[in-house]
Scaffold this motif. Sequence first.
Motif, PDB file in Angstrom:
ATOM      1  N   LYS A  87      -4.468  18.584 -68.579  1.00 63.33           N
ATOM      2  CA  LYS A  87      -4.929  18.640 -67.183  1.00 63.33           C
ATOM      3  C   LYS A  87      -4.122  19.652 -66.390  1.00 63.33           C
ATOM      4  N   LEU A  88      -2.814  19.730 -66.676  1.00 60.43           N
ATOM      5  CA  LEU A  88      -1.980  20.703 -65.982  1.00 60.43           C
ATOM      6  C   LEU A  88      -2.381  22.129 -66.350  1.00 60.43           C
ATOM      7  N   LEU A  89      -2.662  22.375 -67.635  1.00 64.27           N
ATOM      8  CA  LEU A  89      -3.096  23.717 -68.048  1.00 64.27           C
ATOM      9  C   LEU A  89      -4.446  24.073 -67.444  1.00 64.27           C
ATOM     10  N   VAL A  90      -5.367  23.127 -67.403  1.00 68.98           N
ATOM     11  CA  VAL A  90      -6.684  23.382 -66.800  1.00 68.98           C
ATOM     12  C   VAL A  90      -6.530  23.664 -65.310  1.00 68.98           C
ATOM     13  N   LYS A  91      -5.586  22.960 -64.668  1.00 72.85           N
ATOM     14  CA  LYS A  91      -5.329  23.204 -63.246  1.00 72.85           C
ATOM     15  C   LYS A  91      -4.812  24.618 -63.023  1.00 72.85           C
ATOM     16  N   TRP A  92      -4.121  25.177 -64.014  1.00 73.62           N
ATOM     17  CA  TRP A  92      -3.635  26.553 -63.930  1.00 73.62           C
ATOM     18  C   TRP A  92      -4.688  27.562 -64.411  1.00 73.62           C
ATOM     19  N   ASN A  93      -5.939  27.131 -64.454  1.00 74.93           N
ATOM     20  CA  ASN A  93      -7.080  27.991 -64.817  1.00 74.93           C
ATOM     21  C   ASN A  93      -7.037  28.456 -66.266  1.00 74.93           C
ATOM     22  N   VAL A  94      -6.409  27.685 -67.133  1.00 75.34           N
ATOM     23  CA  VAL A  94      -6.439  27.970 -68.564  1.00 75.34           C
ATOM     24  C   VAL A  94      -7.685  27.304 -69.144  1.00 75.34           C
ATOM     25  N   PRO A  95      -8.512  28.026 -69.926  1.00 75.78           N
ATOM     26  CA  PRO A  95      -9.698  27.395 -70.535  1.00 75.78           C
ATOM     27  C   PRO A  95      -9.306  26.168 -71.353  1.00 75.78           C
ATOM     28  N   ARG A  96     -10.165  25.156 -71.317  1.00 79.06           N
ATOM     29  CA  ARG A  96      -9.833  23.891 -71.973  1.00 79.06           C
ATOM     30  C   ARG A  96      -9.578  24.074 -73.469  1.00 79.06           C
ATOM     31  N   SER A  97     -10.440  24.824 -74.154  1.00 80.67           N
ATOM     32  CA  SER A  97     -10.255  25.023 -75.593  1.00 80.67           C
ATOM     33  C   SER A  97      -8.947  25.751 -75.894  1.00 80.67           C
ATOM     34  N   LEU A  98      -8.614  26.756 -75.070  1.00 80.18           N
ATOM     35  CA  LEU A  98      -7.362  27.483 -75.263  1.00 80.18           C
ATOM     36  C   LEU A  98      -6.168  26.579 -74.961  1.00 80.18           C
ATOM     37  N   GLY A  99      -6.296  25.729 -73.947  1.00 77.71           N
ATOM     38  CA  GLY A  99      -5.220  24.797 -73.624  1.00 77.71           C
ATOM     39  C   GLY A  99      -4.949  23.826 -74.764  1.00 77.71           C
ATOM     40  N   ILE A 100      -6.031  23.329 -75.393  1.00 75.92           N
ATOM     41  CA  ILE A 100      -5.860  22.419 -76.535  1.00 75.92           C
ATOM     42  C   ILE A 100      -5.167  23.139 -77.681  1.00 75.92           C
ATOM     43  N   ALA A 215      -8.695  13.896 -82.010  1.00 76.21           N
ATOM     44  CA  ALA A 215      -8.013  14.160 -80.739  1.00 76.21           C
ATOM     45  C   ALA A 215      -8.584  15.401 -80.053  1.00 76.21           C
ATOM     46  N   PHE A 216      -8.976  16.414 -80.846  1.00 74.22           N
ATOM     47  CA  PHE A 216      -9.537  17.637 -80.253  1.00 74.22           C
ATOM     48  C   PHE A 216     -10.833  17.335 -79.498  1.00 74.22           C
ATOM     49  N   TYR A 217     -11.736  16.594 -80.131  1.00 75.92           N
ATOM     50  CA  TYR A 217     -13.005  16.295 -79.466  1.00 75.92           C
ATOM     51  C   TYR A 217     -12.809  15.352 -78.282  1.00 75.92           C
ATOM     52  N   LEU A 218     -11.831  14.451 -78.367  1.00 76.87           N
ATOM     53  CA  LEU A 218     -11.543  13.596 -77.223  1.00 76.87           C
ATOM     54  C   LEU A 218     -10.993  14.407 -76.060  1.00 76.87           C
ATOM     55  N   LEU A 219     -10.106  15.356 -76.366  1.00 75.79           N
ATOM     56  CA  LEU A 219      -9.554  16.193 -75.309  1.00 75.79           C
ATOM     57  C   LEU A 219     -10.603  17.134 -74.722  1.00 75.79           C
ATOM     58  N   TYR A 220     -11.492  17.610 -75.577  1.00 77.76           N
ATOM     59  CA  TYR A 220     -12.477  18.598 -75.118  1.00 77.76           C
ATOM     60  C   TYR A 220     -13.627  17.942 -74.345  1.00 77.76           C
ATOM     61  N   GLU A 221     -14.081  16.776 -74.812  1.00 78.48           N
ATOM     62  CA  GLU A 221     -15.242  16.139 -74.190  1.00 78.48           C
ATOM     63  C   GLU A 221     -14.953  14.713 -73.712  1.00 78.48           C
ATOM     64  N   GLY A 222     -13.672  14.334 -73.665  1.00 80.69           N
ATOM     65  CA  GLY A 222     -13.342  12.972 -73.264  1.00 80.69           C
ATOM     66  C   GLY A 222     -13.743  12.642 -71.842  1.00 80.69           C
ATOM     67  N   GLU A 223     -13.719  13.631 -70.948  1.00 84.65           N
ATOM     68  CA  GLU A 223     -14.094  13.385 -69.556  1.00 84.65           C
ATOM     69  C   GLU A 223     -15.583  13.067 -69.417  1.00 84.65           C
ATOM     70  N   LYS A 224     -16.389  13.477 -70.389  1.00 79.00           N
ATOM     71  CA  LYS A 224     -17.830  13.230 -70.314  1.00 79.00           C
ATOM     72  C   LYS A 224     -18.218  11.840 -70.833  1.00 79.00           C
ATOM     73  N   LEU A 225     -17.318  11.211 -71.592  1.00 76.84           N
ATOM     74  CA  LEU A 225     -17.653   9.930 -72.212  1.00 76.84           C
ATOM     75  C   LEU A 225     -17.982   8.844 -71.193  1.00 76.84           C
ATOM     76  N   PRO A 226     -17.185   8.653 -70.114  1.00 78.06           N
ATOM     77  CA  PRO A 226     -17.555   7.618 -69.135  1.00 78.06           C
ATOM     78  C   PRO A 226     -18.926   7.854 -68.508  1.00 78.06           C
ATOM     79  N   LYS A 227     -19.269   9.120 -68.220  1.00 81.17           N
ATOM     80  CA  LYS A 227     -20.582   9.409 -67.634  1.00 81.17           C
ATOM     81  C   LYS A 227     -21.703   9.050 -68.602  1.00 81.17           C
ATOM     82  N   PHE A 228     -21.480   9.306 -69.888  1.00 86.78           N
ATOM     83  CA  PHE A 228     -22.490   8.954 -70.885  1.00 86.78           C
ATOM     84  C   PHE A 228     -22.658   7.439 -70.967  1.00 86.78           C
ATOM     85  N   VAL A 229     -21.542   6.709 -70.908  1.00 87.80           N
ATOM     86  CA  VAL A 229     -21.618   5.250 -70.977  1.00 87.80           C
ATOM     87  C   VAL A 229     -22.328   4.694 -69.750  1.00 87.80           C
TER      88      VAL A 229
END
Length: 410
Positions: A87-100, A215-229
């Motif tokens: 989240k800190l890297l994304v806040k610094w405008n680092v792409p999520r995949s690159l941050g992971i 862990a990669f898929y959870l980090l990459y798409e974990g924020e979407k899981l609650p919306k899907f549920v």
Amino acid sequence: MGNDNERNEEKRLLQEKSTFFSTSFIRFLGGKNLFFFLVIMLLLGVIIFVYDKISFIFAPLQVLLNVIILPGVLGVILYYLLRPALKLLVKWNVPRSLGILILYIVVAGFITLLALLVFPFLRDQFTSLVQDFPIYFMSAAESVVSFLNNSRINDYFQTVNFSYDEFLMDFQDDLVVTVKETMTNIASGVASGITGFVSTITGILLSLVIVPFIAFYLLYEGEKLPKFVLKIFPPRMRKGVGEVLHDMDKQISSYIQGQILVSFCIGVMMTIGFTIIGLDYALLLGFIAMITSVVPYLGPAIAATPAAIIAIVHSPLMLVYLIIVWTIVQLIEGKFISPQIMGKSLSIHPITIIFVLLTAGSLFGVPGVVLGLPGYALIKVLVTHAYRLFKNRYNDFQTDEANYYEKKVN
């Protein structure tokens, strides 16, 4: 005319008379919905009874759960550990995949550094401790026997014809016999169990290899899981379900991140304390304390046992030093570290924690001890929200405002 009025009055009274499903108590419980719910529960019980008789059908499902539970749990733990940094890297405008990818490189480098610098030393200390621990144990037992022989307790045991020396000799003989039998059983079972052993090791290695991908898929798409549920539930239920998911995520995140940080601090303080007092195997004992501290209350007590045995053999004064170090570490952890790192995220009474650990350990073994508290935290969130809904429903059917559980906020 009078007869018509009487008939109308009787009809009105019959209409006002409550039926079974229209009484306030039954309406509070759900009215006719309660009847249908009970029927569904009865059918569910029949289904469970029938499928219990044909349980072999669930064997593939059980195998699937056994395969995915270890990498799944480890993947979730890694996800919650790396999510704040991502989240800190994304806040610094680092792409999520690159941050992971950056986080994975850092974690891999850290593990490599530990493997090259710390692991060889821990391995040597562990090998030496395993070889010397029987000697330490018997020396500690002999010290205790010598102390008891010179104490007043010895007079009492002499009256009942109990001898410490005979008990110690018998114990040594039993220990030798037990070790020989164990080694014989292991030797005889190696040939027959080699296939199962290789299969188990292969399964564990595959699980560890799968963990980074989970862990990669959870980090990459974990924020979407609650919306899907939430989309699965009707619109009028989504707000309440969203609150439940948010609270569950907060509980698990706080526990995993906080408990690992607390365990690391305990391990570091124990290692420093053991080094200061000159206790043998200080780094290994501190590492054991760090690992076992993942389990609150019981973990530190388990870690202190081998350290106490080594301290008794070294000298009685060393045991006093060990008690002082252990007490200081527990005070610092309980008064300063845990409140600052974990706060009151779980809000579980210590007695409840002990009962949860004992129950989960009896039911599920070591995994139950490790996962018992976060599982209890999730159940507590569900029960808390269910009770809140119960209170709101009670208020809906309560006409006397003085008997409300709480004022409803619209």
